[in-house]
Motif scaffolding. Structure first.
Motif, mmCIF file in Angstrom:
data_model
loop_
_atom_site.group_PDB
_atom_site.id
_atom_site.type_symbol
_atom_site.label_atom_id
_atom_site.label_comp_id
_atom_site.label_asym_id
_atom_site.label_seq_id
_atom_site.Cartn_x
_atom_site.Cartn_y
_atom_site.Cartn_z
ATOM 1 N N THR A 110 -30.555 28.901 17.962
ATOM 2 C CA THR A 110 -31.932 28.200 18.312
ATOM 3 C C THR A 110 -32.631 29.257 18.803
ATOM 4 O O THR A 110 -32.209 29.664 20.290
ATOM 5 N N GLN A 121 -23.428 32.124 22.251
ATOM 6 C CA GLN A 121 -23.495 32.027 23.310
ATOM 7 C C GLN A 121 -24.330 29.888 23.095
ATOM 8 O O GLN A 121 -24.195 29.461 23.873
ATOM 9 N N SER A 122 -25.886 30.077 22.774
ATOM 10 C CA SER A 122 -26.791 28.931 23.244
ATOM 11 C C SER A 122 -27.658 28.525 21.555
ATOM 12 O O SER A 122 -28.057 27.449 21.265
ATOM 13 N N SER A 124 -26.937 26.203 18.182
ATOM 14 C CA SER A 124 -26.411 25.180 17.629
ATOM 15 C C SER A 124 -26.180 24.139 16.961
ATOM 16 O O SER A 124 -25.705 25.138 15.672
#
Lengths: 516, 516
Positions: A110, A121-122, A124
């Motif tokens: 993302t 970790q982040s 999508s």
């Protein structure tokens, strides 16, 4: 067709921009989402395109094979399907109930968290279900992606690449179109079958992508090698070759197809400047040449090389600044419609997607005539990143490649014996082209030939456990006698530490070989 | 190459079976799992294959284009990579850190729960991560699938299709190989470029897959239409055509490529019996013909048609019974190595996978020269289903298609006017070929031609909101005058209810047209 509408009395519409896409999509006709739905770039180009003149006609350049291609009989029958009450037993489409896939998930970065760590970790998870279209959750789903598709590719992904082409290149004629392809090697093969006959010559950079040459030769084509310098193709040299073409002596008509890799050329790493491109385009106009620009490295244009001790330059501050930093493509200056641009996601997303596209005038695109990988790209590029996130990704790539290129150049400056090794910093692409002054090789005295010396240096490098590509592997015309000697090193595949070690080994090999 | 080993003194090994695969895999050499790792079917064929004689030589059938293809220069350099300490700056592979995908999940059915409902409840989610190979959790991962691959396809999926080919067909010569392709249309185009020259004739069923013919014509090829009956190709007719070939009169050499769809032929639905195939093969031997068998419908062989009132037959009781129920392929009787078999996942998994394979002798396969979709198929077929689950899936498909075919036939029996409509129950495939006795059409009296009547019936059916394909769309040689008239109906794409409604509409159209 919108290109035929008289728009002269209307105000000139604004060109499409990243931020202008959502508003323009609102106004567009609905996305065709059926199985193998017909689609074309004309559905997705903004009104600004239609204020421009149409392309010149190039049918006189088409091959016998191309002229004998007809529209598919079975696809013609599809027009009867428009009637909503129609039950069709006509086609041969398998039933989607029997596609053994319920959904597909992909985990992707993302923006701006593009690194592996940030993705973990982040990132999508994007899901494509079997009936997302029917359920209203997406414009594309597995039922459609897993069935047969149109040769122009899925409308959903075609929209993205059409908009992207307009945002980046804004072709200066009206009737340009995109069509999705199974990658650029396939598209190049199609170009050759469309434009050439057995016995023809084609223009190529004197050192060129070996696979492009190997695609052309079995078709009975010969390469006419155009001299290059550190900016690639030399326009005057190309003009001379064409002006002095002797059909009798050559036993072939004057060549009219130019294959060029204008940016980060493979193998030389050379990038043609805007001025150089304009000069080449003029020569193409003079001799009625079709330019096939193969541009896998266009978005691997790096930050200017500033040397070891200067502070590194900040990334482009905006999408607009990024786009302006890019050298203009042949497509962007193609007032005649004589450019066929080969695009690929191979170097900027992943080779395994096996999806590319071409941009050319309608008359060419309609002669070209892919589901699952398109689905993955659509989910990532359109539904998740959008044009904004995709440009963020491309800026991220630019910075990463800049670091790698800088590491390679700094290692070369540190280790390579500059009495015999010369290079220009590559501005784009994956390749560093190193010239070796073989005339200083001690083997000359005992009568060794240039070719024997190149072989010896290559094998000595292998002994030193470093692999580079020999320049002679990339000769467009193998009958040309080489005056110079080159080796190609890539900075794409190894880490900065490995690159440093590899170049120090190559330097050792050169010192051994040249007794330095 | 194991085929060259003298195995005459060894005991004859057992042929490979579904249950024998795990033990055989244990004994095999390690799977090559690197980026674009070289692989061939020879790594995966069981010892039973090498007890057979080698294929005859067919290079005399190769085209000029095929003879001028050379191995790729850059791929040749790959042999230097075997040295484990080597650092390569030679290749142009992009770095896997920059592939923006962390993992891919697909949800698929778990045998025997193949329906959508069962998949939703008991389906399995298969995950491909970026570094599964390095982490030891799989033989295939995204790092490899997303990078460039070998032209023979991924070793992981090539192993599955090689084993599958041996289990199902057990070719009777030693040096057969499989190679993955981007689908059968692409493979057929490659066959033609490998074997034919502009001006040649190729043998085709008189009604044939329109796209196969449309691929051949732009290459300057002409179809020699071979007469067919309800069992497809008529061997004596084919022999006559070839025996009486007049090079002078035809202006072309005697044809030596046969394109045939032996099972569930498109459009006629005809399936060649074992006896018929043996007779065709003999004619091919007599005239030194290469047989290209296009077999997308091989696993759509259905249960025997028992009529409306008989109890339906139970599914095959075992994998072995299922395999024995299948009509033998040309490949299974190909003692000479003259068959090129085109295989596809399009009809048995999903068209959007765009992955197929060919089986032929080494000399042919090496002249043919795909990652992400292969990954999905590998996960599903090999890691999840295995050969056993795949055959369960194929049996499930057989039963589903049997139901649909039966529904169509029962609707035809119920509605169609049998004074003018005739058919044979299709044993395989997706197509029902209906003959219409146009001589009874009242338009004859007013001088209407056959072609006008076919058009009128087609358009009248469209008015009745039912779409069938006109038989004339499938003529191999459009210059042949048709005596008969056919319409093709598929039972693959619509539900039993829709099929029943469609046939009742078509019946109404026929009654209108023929004043019945």
């Amino acid at each position: 067709m919108r290109g035929d509408t008289d728009t002269s009395s209307l105000p000139v519409p604004n060109p499409l921009t990243v931020n202008g896409v959502p508003a323009w999509r609102e106004k567009m006709a609905q996305m065709p989402t059926g199985v193998a739905a017909a689609c074309s770039s004309d559905m997705f180009k903004s009104p600004a395109c239609y204020t421009k003149p149409k392309a010149k006609r190039f049918e006189h350049r088409f091959s016998i094979e191309a002229k004998s291609r007809k529209a598919s009989t079975l696809k013609n029958a599809a027009r009867f399907l428009k009637n909503p009450g129609m039950i069709s037993l006509g086609g041969g489409l398998p039933s989607p109930e029997y596609f053994p896939f319920e959904h597909l998930d992909i985990k992707v970065p993302t923006p701006p968290g593009f690194s592996s760590e940030a993705t973990s970790q982040s990132g999508s998870v994007l899901r494509a279900g079997k009936h997302d279209i029917r359920e209203g959750s997406s414009l594309y789903d597995l039922e459609i992606a897993l069935n047969y598709g149109q040769a122009t590719g899925a409308a959903q992904l075609l929209r993205f690449v059409t908009e992207h082409t307009e945002i980046i290149h804004s072709p200066p004629y009206a009737d340009w179109q995109c069509t999705l392809t199974a990658g650029s090697t396939y598209a190049w093969d199609t170009c050759l079958r469309l434009l050439t006959e057995r016995g023809d010559f084609i223009l190529m950079e004197e050192y060129t992508f070996a696979s492009a040459a190997e695609t052309a030769f079995p078709l009975g084509l010969k390469a006419l090698a155009v001299p290059i310098d550190e900016q690639g193709l030399i326009p005057d040299a190309m003009d001379d070759l064409l002006t002095n073409w002797d059909e009798q002596a050559r036993g072939a008509r004057k060549p009219f197809v130019l294959y060029t890799i204008p940016t980060g050329q493979n193998p030389t790493g050379a990038t043609q400047s805007a001025e150089r491109r304009r000069a080449v385009y003029k020569v193409a106009q003079k001799h009625d040449i079709i330019i096939v620009e193969d541009e896998p490295y266009y978005f691997l244009q790096m930050q200017p090389y500033v040397g070891k001790d200067a502070p590194s330059l900040p990334p482009p501050a905006s999408h607009d600044e990024f786009i302006k930093s890019l050298v203009p493509s042949f497509l962007s200056m193609d007032v005649d419609g004589r450019v066929v641009r080969l695009e690929s996601f191979s170097k900027v997303v992943a080779p395994g997607t096996r999806v590319g596209w071409i941009v050319a005038s309608e008359q060419v695109v309609e002669r070209f005539v892919l589901g699952f990988p398109q689905m993955v790209l659509y989910k990532l590029l359109d539904e998740h990143w959008g044009h904004s996130g995709y440009l963020d990704w491309l800026i991220n790539l630019r910075m990463e490649y800049t670091h790698r290129r800088d590491a390679l150049l700094q290692s070369c400056e540190k280790y390579l014996p500059q009495e015999i090794a010369h290079w220009a910093p590559p501005a784009a692409g994956m390749f560093h082209w190193i010239e070796i002054d073989w005339h200083k090789h001690p083997g000359i005295a005992s009568g060794k030939t240039r070719d024997a010396i190149e072989e010896e240096i290559f094998l000595s490098a292998v002994d030193h456990q470093v692999l580079l590509s020999r320049g002679s592997w990339f000769k467009a015309d193998s009958s040309v006698v080489e005056e110079k000697m080159f080796f190609r090193a890539t900075y794409a595949a190894a880490s900065s530490e490995k690159i440093d070690e590899a170049i120090s080994r190559f330097a050792e090999c050169l010192r051994d070989q040249f007794k330095l």
